[in-house]
Structure formats: structure tokens, C-alpha cells
Design a protein around this motif. Structure first.
Motif, short mmCIF file in Angstrom:
data_model
loop_
_atom_site.label_atom_id
_atom_site.label_comp_id
_atom_site.label_asym_id
_atom_site.label_seq_id
_atom_site.Cartn_x
_atom_site.Cartn_y
_atom_site.Cartn_z
N MET A 1 37.32 57.15 67.55
CA MET A 1 38.53 57.49 68.28
C MET A 1 38.21 58.51 69.36
SD MET A 1 41.50 56.72 68.71
CE MET A 1 43.21 57.07 68.74
N GLY A 2 37.31 59.47 69.03
CA GLY A 2 36.92 60.47 70.00
C GLY A 2 36.28 59.86 71.23
N ARG A 3 35.42 58.87 71.04
CA ARG A 3 34.78 58.19 72.16
C ARG A 3 35.81 57.44 72.99
NH1 ARG A 3 33.14 53.35 73.87
NH2 ARG A 3 31.23 53.19 75.06
N ALA A 4 36.78 56.83 72.36
CA ALA A 4 37.78 56.04 73.07
C ALA A 4 38.56 56.86 74.09
CB ALA A 4 38.75 55.39 72.08
N VAL A 5 38.79 58.12 73.79
CA VAL A 5 39.58 58.96 74.70
C VAL A 5 38.72 59.76 75.67
CG1 VAL A 5 41.55 59.11 73.14
CG2 VAL A 5 39.76 60.86 73.05
N GLN A 6 37.38 59.65 75.54
CA GLN A 6 36.50 60.35 76.49
C GLN A 6 36.56 59.69 77.85
OE1 GLN A 6 32.60 60.30 74.76
NE2 GLN A 6 33.02 62.05 73.43
N HIS B 1 31.39 57.04 87.06
CA HIS B 1 31.18 55.90 87.94
C HIS B 1 30.12 54.96 87.35
CE1 HIS B 1 33.76 57.59 90.92
NE2 HIS B 1 32.99 58.65 91.11
N GLU B 2 29.09 55.56 86.75
CA GLU B 2 28.01 54.75 86.16
C GLU B 2 28.54 53.86 85.04
OE1 GLU B 2 23.74 55.22 83.89
OE2 GLU B 2 24.68 56.98 84.78
N HIS B 3 29.41 54.41 84.19
CA HIS B 3 29.99 53.62 83.10
C HIS B 3 30.82 52.46 83.65
CE1 HIS B 3 29.61 57.58 80.84
NE2 HIS B 3 28.77 56.76 80.26
N ARG B 4 31.60 52.73 84.69
CA ARG B 4 32.42 51.67 85.31
C ARG B 4 31.52 50.58 85.89
NH1 ARG B 4 34.71 56.33 87.44
NH2 ARG B 4 36.56 56.97 86.27
N ASP C 1 37.98 38.74 88.53
CA ASP C 1 38.64 39.61 89.51
C ASP C 1 39.63 40.56 88.84
OD1 ASP C 1 37.24 38.52 91.60
OD2 ASP C 1 38.83 37.10 92.16
N ARG C 2 40.42 40.03 87.92
CA ARG C 2 41.42 40.86 87.23
C ARG C 2 40.75 41.94 86.39
NH1 ARG C 2 43.41 37.20 84.26
NH2 ARG C 2 42.82 37.95 82.21
N ARG C 3 39.72 41.54 85.65
CA ARG C 3 39.04 42.51 84.79
C ARG C 3 38.27 43.55 85.60
NH1 ARG C 3 36.76 39.97 79.20
NH2 ARG C 3 38.48 38.58 78.70
N LEU C 4 37.66 43.14 86.72
CA LEU C 4 36.95 44.10 87.56
C LEU C 4 37.91 45.16 88.10
CD1 LEU C 4 34.42 41.93 89.62
CD2 LEU C 4 33.88 43.68 87.90
N GLY C 5 39.11 44.72 88.51
CA GLY C 5 40.11 45.67 89.00
C GLY C 5 40.45 46.71 87.95
N PHE D 1 36.93 55.41 77.88
CA PHE D 1 36.17 54.31 77.29
C PHE D 1 37.10 53.25 76.72
CE2 PHE D 1 32.62 57.34 77.32
CZ PHE D 1 31.62 56.52 77.81
N ALA D 2 38.27 53.63 76.24
CA ALA D 2 39.23 52.65 75.73
C ALA D 2 39.64 51.68 76.84
CB ALA D 2 40.46 53.35 75.16
N ASP D 3 39.80 52.19 78.06
CA ASP D 3 40.14 51.32 79.19
C ASP D 3 39.03 50.31 79.46
OD1 ASP D 3 42.45 52.86 79.53
OD2 ASP D 3 41.52 54.16 81.04
N LEU D 4 37.78 50.76 79.40
CA LEU D 4 36.65 49.84 79.62
C LEU D 4 36.51 48.85 78.47
CD1 LEU D 4 33.81 52.03 81.17
CD2 LEU D 4 35.31 50.41 82.31
N ASP D 5 36.68 49.35 77.25
CA ASP D 5 36.56 48.47 76.09
C ASP D 5 37.59 47.33 76.14
OD1 ASP D 5 34.49 50.02 75.18
OD2 ASP D 5 35.70 51.12 73.70
N ALA D 6 38.76 47.61 76.71
CA ALA D 6 39.81 46.59 76.78
C ALA D 6 39.38 45.38 77.60
CB ALA D 6 41.08 47.19 77.38
N VAL D 7 38.49 45.57 78.59
CA VAL D 7 38.09 44.43 79.44
C VAL D 7 36.74 43.84 79.03
CG1 VAL D 7 39.42 45.17 81.44
CG2 VAL D 7 37.06 45.92 81.23
N THR D 8 36.05 44.46 78.04
CA THR D 8 34.73 43.95 77.64
C THR D 8 34.61 43.64 76.15
OG1 THR D 8 33.89 46.20 77.33
CG2 THR D 8 33.53 45.18 79.50
N VAL D 9 35.66 43.92 75.35
CA VAL D 9 35.56 43.81 73.90
C VAL D 9 35.22 42.39 73.43
CG1 VAL D 9 38.03 43.39 73.47
CG2 VAL D 9 36.63 44.54 71.74
N ASP D 10 35.62 41.36 74.16
CA ASP D 10 35.38 39.99 73.72
C ASP D 10 34.10 39.39 74.31
OD1 ASP D 10 36.40 39.95 76.30
OD2 ASP D 10 37.52 38.09 76.01
N LEU D 11 33.28 40.23 74.94
CA LEU D 11 32.03 39.75 75.54
C LEU D 11 30.83 40.14 74.68
CD1 LEU D 11 32.71 40.79 79.24
CD2 LEU D 11 33.08 38.56 78.18
N PRO D 12 29.75 39.35 74.74
CA PRO D 12 28.55 39.74 73.99
C PRO D 12 27.95 41.01 74.60
CG PRO D 12 28.14 37.77 75.33
CD PRO D 12 29.59 38.10 75.45
#
Length: 192
Positions: A5-10, A14-17, A39-43, A51-62
Motif C-alpha cells: 500500500m505504501g508503494r501504491a501511494v508513492q 519521469h523515468e517511471h512514467r 493511446d488511451r493508456r499512454l495518456g 505508482f497506483a496510477d501506473l499500475d492501473a494501466v499495466t497490471v494486465d500486461l506481462p
């Protein structure tokens, strides 16, 4: 659970994005997501705050292959150049995949003890003439000095260890030092 949970709210950098964007592009290239979805996910990825925002667009990817992560990290280059002066980075700073260090009659200290080094490591290309360079790293960090040219110079890493430049978070040096010195200091981080 609290650690996750702590990581999710960190907050993300720019590098992570950019790493998430590379992962999305690779998924589109492999046919896992459509161009419209890319396009939608990149936006969303480029507007991510945590990190929670990034996880939302990559969670279903390998998981991303190391090459994709390396490509994202290696795009960023920090150029530090000084003549008859000094340039340093202490404490927490954004460490790119590559640093160009150009010194003439100068000193430089780069502190890697607190800041997050890219997983694929950092490459430092040194061009130093009659200059002094100090690298501050944590004990156990692999520093590769094998490709660094030494011309009437002193290069010291007294507590270095054998390893491979392919290790995660390694520091690799290339270039030349002429009439100067480079020291690797391995100390735990202390507040002064």
C-alpha cells in the motif's frame, strides 16, 4: 500489505512514467493491446502521479523484459561539464542511465548512496584533465572501472569486489582520466 500500500501511494518520476510507456508500446507491438487502447493508456501513464496510477494501466500486461527497461533508462543523459571549478551531486537526485562528465582543472563528487540508480545501472563517460573525481557508493555496489583509461592518473577502489557490469544497479565507467585521480568511496549514508 502495508508495504504494498505504501508503494501504491508513492509518487512516480519521469523515468517511471517512461518505463511504463515502453512497456505499453512493447505490449502493442506484441498484439496484446490495440493502438486505440495504447493511446488511451499512454495518456494515463504520462499523467500518473503515483505508482497506483501506473499500475492501473499495466497490471494486465506481462512483466517488462530487461531490454525494454534498459532502453527507457538509457535515453536520459546528464551532462556535467566544468573548467576550473567543481560540480557535484549529493543527497537525493534523479540519476539517469548515462552521465557525461567533462572536467578540466576541476573536481566532481557524485553521490549514489541515497538516490535510486536505474535498475540497469548507470554509465559514466569521464573525460577529465588534471581533475579529481569521487564516487560515493554504498558498500556492495559493483563499480566497473575496467574500461576507464588512466594516463598519469590514480584510480582507486580499495573495497571493490569482483562482479559483472550486467549486475543490477551497477556503476560503469568509460573514458579517460589524464593527470588526475578517481576514488570510489564506500560508506553508508550519514547525515552531516
Amino acid at each position: 500489505m502495508g508495504e504494498l500500500m505504501g508503494r501504491a501511494v508513492q509518487r512516480v518520476s519521469h523515468e517511471h512514467r517512461e518505463m511504463a510507456a515502453e512497456r505499453l508500446r512493447a505490449a502493442a507491438g506484441d498484439g496484446l493491446i490495440s493502438i486505440d487502447e495504447l493511446d488511451r493508456r499512454l495518456g494515463t501513464a504520462f499523467l500518473a502521479v503515483t505508482f497506483a496510477d501506473l499500475d492501473a494501466v499495466t497490471v494486465d500486461l506481462p512483466p517488462a523484459p530487461l531490454e525494454v527497461v534498459a532502453a527507457a533508462a538509457s535515453r536520459r543523459v546528464l551532462r556535467l561539464a566544468v573548467s576550473n571549478g567543481s560540480v557535484s551531486r549529493f543527497g537525493e537526485w534523479e540519476v539517469p542511465g548515462e552521465i557525461e562528465l567533462q572536467l578540466e582543472h576541476a573536481t566532481s563528487t557524485l553521490d549514489f548512496r541515497v538516490s535510486e540508480v536505474p535498475a540497469t545501472g548507470v554509465h559514466i563517460n569521464v573525460q577529465a584533465f588534471r581533475s579529481r573525481v569521487r564516487l560515493l557508493v554504498l558498500p556492495g555496489t559493483y563499480v566497473d572501472l575496467g574500461s576507464l583509461g588512466r594516463h598519469r592518473s590514480t584510480v582507486a577502489d580499495r573495497h571493490g569486489r569482483a562482479g559483472s557490469s550486467r549486475e543490477l544497479h551497477a556503476v560503469r565507467l568509460t573514458g579517460d582520466i589524464r593527470g588526475g585521480s578517481l576514488r570510489v568511496l564506500r560508506r553508508p549514508y550519514q547525515l552531516f
